[in-house]
Design a protein around this motif. Sequence first.
Motif, short mmCIF file in Angstrom:
data_model
loop_
_atom_site.label_atom_id
_atom_site.label_comp_id
_atom_site.label_asym_id
_atom_site.label_seq_id
_atom_site.Cartn_x
_atom_site.Cartn_y
_atom_site.Cartn_z
N GLN A 261 0.83 -1.20 0.00
CA GLN A 261 0.00 0.00 0.00
C GLN A 261 0.87 1.25 0.00
N PHE A 262 0.41 2.26 -0.77
CA PHE A 262 1.15 3.53 -0.81
C PHE A 262 0.17 4.67 -1.10
N ASP A 263 0.57 5.88 -0.77
CA ASP A 263 -0.18 7.08 -1.13
C ASP A 263 0.40 7.68 -2.40
N TYR A 264 -0.46 8.30 -3.19
CA TYR A 264 -0.07 8.82 -4.51
C TYR A 264 -0.28 10.33 -4.56
N LEU A 265 0.78 11.05 -4.94
CA LEU A 265 0.73 12.50 -5.07
C LEU A 265 1.17 12.89 -6.47
N ALA A 266 0.50 13.86 -7.08
CA ALA A 266 0.80 14.25 -8.46
C ALA A 266 0.96 15.76 -8.56
N PRO A 267 2.11 16.29 -8.18
CA PRO A 267 2.34 17.74 -8.27
C PRO A 267 2.32 18.22 -9.72
N LYS A 268 1.95 19.47 -9.92
CA LYS A 268 1.87 20.04 -11.27
C LYS A 268 3.05 20.95 -11.59
N ALA B 266 10.59 13.20 2.95
CA ALA B 266 11.94 12.66 3.17
C ALA B 266 12.08 11.22 2.70
N ASP B 267 12.45 10.32 3.60
CA ASP B 267 12.78 8.95 3.22
C ASP B 267 11.56 8.09 2.89
N ASP B 268 10.35 8.61 3.09
CA ASP B 268 9.15 7.81 2.84
C ASP B 268 8.69 7.84 1.39
N ALA B 269 9.27 8.74 0.58
CA ALA B 269 8.76 8.98 -0.77
C ALA B 269 9.73 8.52 -1.85
N LYS B 270 9.16 8.16 -3.00
CA LYS B 270 9.91 7.86 -4.21
C LYS B 270 9.35 8.69 -5.35
N ILE B 271 10.24 9.13 -6.24
CA ILE B 271 9.81 9.86 -7.42
C ILE B 271 9.41 8.87 -8.50
N ARG C 221 7.83 -6.20 -4.67
CA ARG C 221 8.09 -5.75 -3.29
C ARG C 221 9.58 -5.64 -2.99
N LEU C 222 10.34 -5.37 -4.04
CA LEU C 222 11.75 -5.02 -3.85
C LEU C 222 11.86 -3.55 -3.43
N ALA C 223 10.85 -2.78 -3.78
CA ALA C 223 10.74 -1.39 -3.34
C ALA C 223 9.36 -1.21 -2.75
N MET C 224 9.29 -0.58 -1.57
CA MET C 224 8.00 -0.40 -0.90
C MET C 224 7.89 1.02 -0.34
N PRO C 225 7.89 2.02 -1.22
CA PRO C 225 7.74 3.40 -0.73
C PRO C 225 6.34 3.63 -0.17
N GLN C 226 6.26 4.45 0.85
CA GLN C 226 4.96 4.78 1.43
C GLN C 226 4.22 5.81 0.59
N ILE C 227 5.01 6.61 -0.16
CA ILE C 227 4.43 7.69 -0.96
C ILE C 227 5.09 7.71 -2.33
N LEU C 228 4.28 7.80 -3.38
CA LEU C 228 4.78 8.00 -4.74
C LEU C 228 4.50 9.44 -5.16
N ILE C 229 5.54 10.14 -5.61
CA ILE C 229 5.38 11.50 -6.11
C ILE C 229 5.56 11.43 -7.63
N ASP C 230 4.45 11.51 -8.34
CA ASP C 230 4.44 11.37 -9.80
C ASP C 230 4.73 12.73 -10.44
N ILE C 231 5.88 12.84 -11.12
CA ILE C 231 6.25 14.11 -11.75
C ILE C 231 5.88 14.14 -13.23
N GLY C 232 5.08 13.18 -13.67
CA GLY C 232 4.71 13.09 -15.07
C GLY C 232 3.83 14.23 -15.56
#
Length: 288
Positions: free
Chosen positions: A5-12, A25-30, A44-55
């Motif tokens: 499970q992770f949270d998804y953020l999509a900045p503009k 900080a350490d909880d997020a992946k780009i 499950r080799l990577a399990m970030p709590q938050i995904l920051i989608d820069i697309g």
Amino acid sequence: MIPAQFDYLAPKTLDEAIALLAQHADDAKILAGGHSLIPAMKLRLAMPQILIDIGRIQNLSYINEDGGQIRIGAMTTHYQLESSTTLKQICPLLPETAAQIGDVQVRNKGTIGGSLAHSDPAADWPAAIIALRAELVATSTKGDRVIKCDDFFVDLLTTALEPGEILREIRIALPSGRTGQAYMKVAQPASGFAVAGVAVTITRDQQGRCQSAGVGVTGVASKAYRAVGVENALIGGPLDAQSISKAASTVTDGIAINGDLYASEQYRHHLAQVYARRAIEAAAQRAQ
């Protein structure tokens, strides 16, 4: 395969993305193209709590010629680089490399910045970036930081990007003079990744001898690397068959070669030498 499970953020905007990354900080992946991160999450080799989608940040996708440099936005897709008429004229190594990445679906979605930041030891872009002596621009709340390509790839899946930094741009000096470029690889049939891949750029002097050389190697070691011995052996030489073969024979000198189920250390050593020779020959021919 289902990721944790992770949270998804999509900045503009880039500023918003940087702020979110600093906040978490350490909880997020780009998330850039996602063709490396998403499979790792499914396994499950990577399990970030938050995904920051820069697309959705549109101004991170571009190919510009400015002040004697080629400037490429980190979110520029492989296909955009492959199909760029400008790059085909001024820096054909980039379209040639892009055309050999994965398949059509990967090239339409995957990005150069995502690939470089992931630092897969068998990815194609690192070899080309090293051969071209590129600079990479990372940005954070502290501003921009320029990293030379030789310092960027640290180890297996590890780069010089610091916590809170996002890769923003790749900068390459415009090739000049009698310059030829080539990228050749042995592709793993299932994935398309390089079992051994060599990117080469060569510039001839007025007498036709090698004035400068850049040689990047991927698929052979735990990270992409510059074949310094090959470059030194080429510079000042006549670029004939004998000198090229001798230079190519040093491509794995001092390198701990990977061995796996698909290719042993000895086989990769052989492939690296063969494809170094072929790529150098092609680049030298194109530099006429």
